[in-house]
Design a protein around this motif. Structure first.
Motif, PDB file in Angstrom:
ATOM      1  N   ILE A 156       7.628  -3.524  16.153  1.00 26.47           N
ATOM      2  CA  ILE A 156       8.676  -2.698  15.535  1.00 26.47           C
ATOM      3  C   ILE A 156       9.962  -3.078  16.248  1.00 26.47           C
ATOM      4  O   ILE A 156      10.114  -2.822  17.444  1.00 26.47           O
ATOM      5  N   GLU A 191       1.140   9.961  12.757  1.00 27.46           N
ATOM      6  CA  GLU A 191       0.085   9.144  12.152  1.00 27.46           C
ATOM      7  C   GLU A 191      -1.234   9.882  12.189  1.00 27.46           C
ATOM      8  O   GLU A 191      -1.469  10.723  13.055  1.00 27.46           O
ATOM      9  N   LEU A 281      -0.541   2.841   6.096  1.00 26.51           N
ATOM     10  CA  LEU A 281      -0.092   1.813   7.044  1.00 26.51           C
ATOM     11  C   LEU A 281      -1.023   0.620   6.970  1.00 26.51           C
ATOM     12  O   LEU A 281      -0.597  -0.514   6.885  1.00 26.51           O
TER      13      LEU A 281
HETATM   14  P1  AMP Z   1      -1.046  -1.645  11.774  1.00 18.52           P
HETATM   15  O1  AMP Z   1      -1.881  -2.649  12.508  1.00 18.52           O
HETATM   16  O2  AMP Z   1      -0.490  -2.144  10.486  1.00 18.52           O
HETATM   17  O3  AMP Z   1      -1.683  -0.297  11.671  1.00 18.52           O
HETATM   18  O4  AMP Z   1       0.165  -1.323  12.759  1.00 18.52           O
HETATM   19  C1  AMP Z   1      -0.063  -0.889  14.090  1.00 18.52           C
HETATM   20  C2  AMP Z   1       0.821   0.284  14.412  1.00 18.52           C
HETATM   21  O5  AMP Z   1       2.196  -0.066  14.206  1.00 18.52           O
HETATM   22  C3  AMP Z   1       0.598   1.494  13.510  1.00 18.52           C
HETATM   23  O6  AMP Z   1      -0.442   2.284  13.967  1.00 18.52           O
HETATM   24  C4  AMP Z   1       1.939   2.188  13.627  1.00 18.52           C
HETATM   25  O7  AMP Z   1       2.026   2.913  14.834  1.00 18.52           O
HETATM   26  C5  AMP Z   1       2.916   1.044  13.692  1.00 18.52           C
HETATM   27  N1  AMP Z   1       3.381   0.715  12.320  1.00 18.52           N
HETATM   28  C6  AMP Z   1       2.778  -0.103  11.428  1.00 18.52           C
HETATM   29  N2  AMP Z   1       3.472  -0.175  10.271  1.00 18.52           N
HETATM   30  C7  AMP Z   1       4.540   0.619  10.426  1.00 18.52           C
HETATM   31  C8  AMP Z   1       5.644   0.978   9.584  1.00 18.52           C
HETATM   32  N3  AMP Z   1       5.789   0.463   8.354  1.00 18.52           N
HETATM   33  N4  AMP Z   1       6.557   1.819  10.086  1.00 18.52           N
HETATM   34  C9  AMP Z   1       6.442   2.322  11.337  1.00 18.52           C
HETATM   35  N5  AMP Z   1       5.445   2.023  12.175  1.00 18.52           N
HETATM   36  C10 AMP Z   1       4.493   1.191  11.738  1.00 18.52           C
END
Ligand code: AMP
Ligand code: GLY
Length: 429
Positions: A156, A191, A281
């Motif tokens: 991020i 989340e 997500l």
């Molecule tokens: P993911 O592997 O796609 O779940 O991403 C890992 C972590 O990154 C998630 O659990 C969120 O904490 C953060 N994250 C992922 N996508 C987003 C998004 N679009 N906006 C904000 N935080 C995100």
């Protein structure tokens, strides 16, 4: 043998697989368990099954009378183990390679969500560094490597420097191998992780969970594999849960059927509760870790029979029940985790914990004296139930205090941060 599997192979060797073995072992159908590769910490529930080679997997499973195989980690699914065993006539819990793309390709998952009208952040794919710079103009922006990266391929970015650092890591050093990057809209909100059992077009939800990914209290420090989790039927109110089912879960399961993606396995919904409603997500084609170590202790009934039937397309939710308790698991990690993993530190107190304490092993091994020592970054997950959230938190930390090893670290706010007290004090996400 009818509707139960009396000899089950658990595939994997983490804290999640220890928790899976524990829940299968507690099943009223009382199956015999084996684990591959397994580890010494779960050997009393599921002794290690020596596998000669992946190629010999089917013959060996048939020869040893394995009736059912429950796959924990995504890597085995991505490598086609579920397809291979199913091909040999052995029922398997876990999707095949085609469907596991929901987890292994973030671009594939995004297209799936767009195609089926499932709310999620907008996103585009960048194939080169220049494309990425062009697409990633918003701050913050979310960058995701389009492949398996053991939870480390997401950034991020608040600044140009962070975008450049991600470009260097992914396109120049190719830390995760060759691949493209998903540039995603930044979403805000608490989340929640919802684990489900999916069997063809039907599904059943486990109690909702929340994991704590950052290393330090207050969600500070780097991302880790997960420092703890909390789960309960009451974690989300009924109306919100119904909205998540209606907007995210039901259309996903219907989408799998429409796209002819055969699916019999756990499906994990990583959800952001935004002001515009719940948004997806990510999907994982497996149970969460460490969510498993908090959710699975709440499962009662015939979990083994439930999964075995679901692996054959028969979903019978009445075979299991969920306790109304809260459940909390706190991860104990070695000193320099997540930068480095530690090994070789003797672990004290494992025999002193309360008899009803649940201590799931992840990074442990037996030393020459036959005592447990550390063998990895995340060493143990200490789980406990309680009649309410406060009691579960207290019980987990009380059990944890009996255990120790040099340099052990853990968060002290698992099950506390992101709940009502913090929200009213203005600290919530
Ligand atoms: P993911 O592997 O796609 O779940 O991403 C890992 C972590 O990154 C998630 O659990 C969120 O904490 C953060 N994250 C992922 N996508 C987003 C998004 N679009 N906006 C904000 N935080 C995100
Ligand atoms: N706890 C997050 C995951 O298992 O991916």
């Amino acid at each position: 043998m009818g509707d139960s599997a009396n000899k089950i192979l658990v595939v994997g060797q983490g804290g999640r697989e220890h928790a899976l073995a524990d829940a299968l072992h507690r099943s009223s159908s009382a199956p015999e368990l084996l684990a591959y590769p397994g580890h010494a910490g779960m050997a009393d529930l599921a002794p290690t099954w020596p596998l000669e080679s992946a190629e010999q997997l089917e013959q060996q499973a048939l020869r040893d009378g394995i009736k059912f195989c429950v796959v924990g980690p995504e890597q085995y699914l991505a490598d086609g183990w579920a397809d291979r065993l199913r091909g040999a006539g052995i029922p398997v819990w876990g999707p095949g390679q085609k469907s596991v793309r929901l987890e292994t390709s973030k671009a594939f998952a995004k297209e799936f969500m767009f195609r089926h009208g499932i709310p999620t952040g907008l996103a585009q794919v960048a194939h080169t560094a220049d494309e990425l710079r062009d697409l990633a103009r918003a701050r913050p922006c979310v960058l995701k490597f389009d492949g398996l990266a053991a939870g480390k391929g997401v950034a991020i970015c608040e600044s140009d420097a962070e975008v450049e650092a991600f470009i260097a890591e992914v396109f120049e050093q190719q830390r995760f191998g060759a691949g493209s990057v998903l540039v995603e809209e930044y979403l805000q909100g608490p989340e929640v992780s919802i684990m489900t059992v999916v069997s063809d077009g039907a599904y059943h939800c486990f109690p909702a969970a929340r994991d704590y990914k950052r290393q330090c209290d207050g969600d500070q420090g780097p991302n880790t594999g997960g420092m703890g989790a909390v789960a309960a039927l009451d974690l989300l109110d009924e109306a919100l849960l119904a909205e998540i089912e209606r907007r995210l879960i039901a259309p996903t399961v219907a989408g799998l059927v429409a796209d002819q993606m055969a699916y019999r396995g756990f499906l994990y919904f990583g959800v952001m509760l935004t002001a515009q409603g719940p948004k997806m997500l990510e999907y994982n084609c497996r149970f969460g870790d460490p969510e498993a170590q908090a959710v699975l202790p709440l499962v009662e009934g015939d979990f083994a029979g439930f999964l075995y039937q679901a692996a054959q397309g028969i979903l019978e939710p009445e075979r299991i029940q969920f306790a109304s308790d809260w459940s909390v698991c706190v991860v104990m990690a070695t000193a320099d985790y997540p930068a480095r993993s530690g090994r070789g530190q003797p672990i004290q107190g494992l025999d002193d914990v309360a008899t009803d304490a649940l201590v799931f092993h992840a990074g442990t091994q037996l030393n020459e004296q036959g005592e447990f020592e550390t063998n990895g970054g995340r060493v143990l997950a200490v789980s406990a139930r309680g009649a309410d959230r406060g009691a579960a938190v207290e019980n987990a930390y009380a059990d944890l205090r009996d255990i120790g090893f040099d340099g052990a670290q853990w968060r002290s706010d698992i099950g506390r941060l992101h709940f009502d007290a913090e929200r009213s004090a203005g600290h919530d996400a």
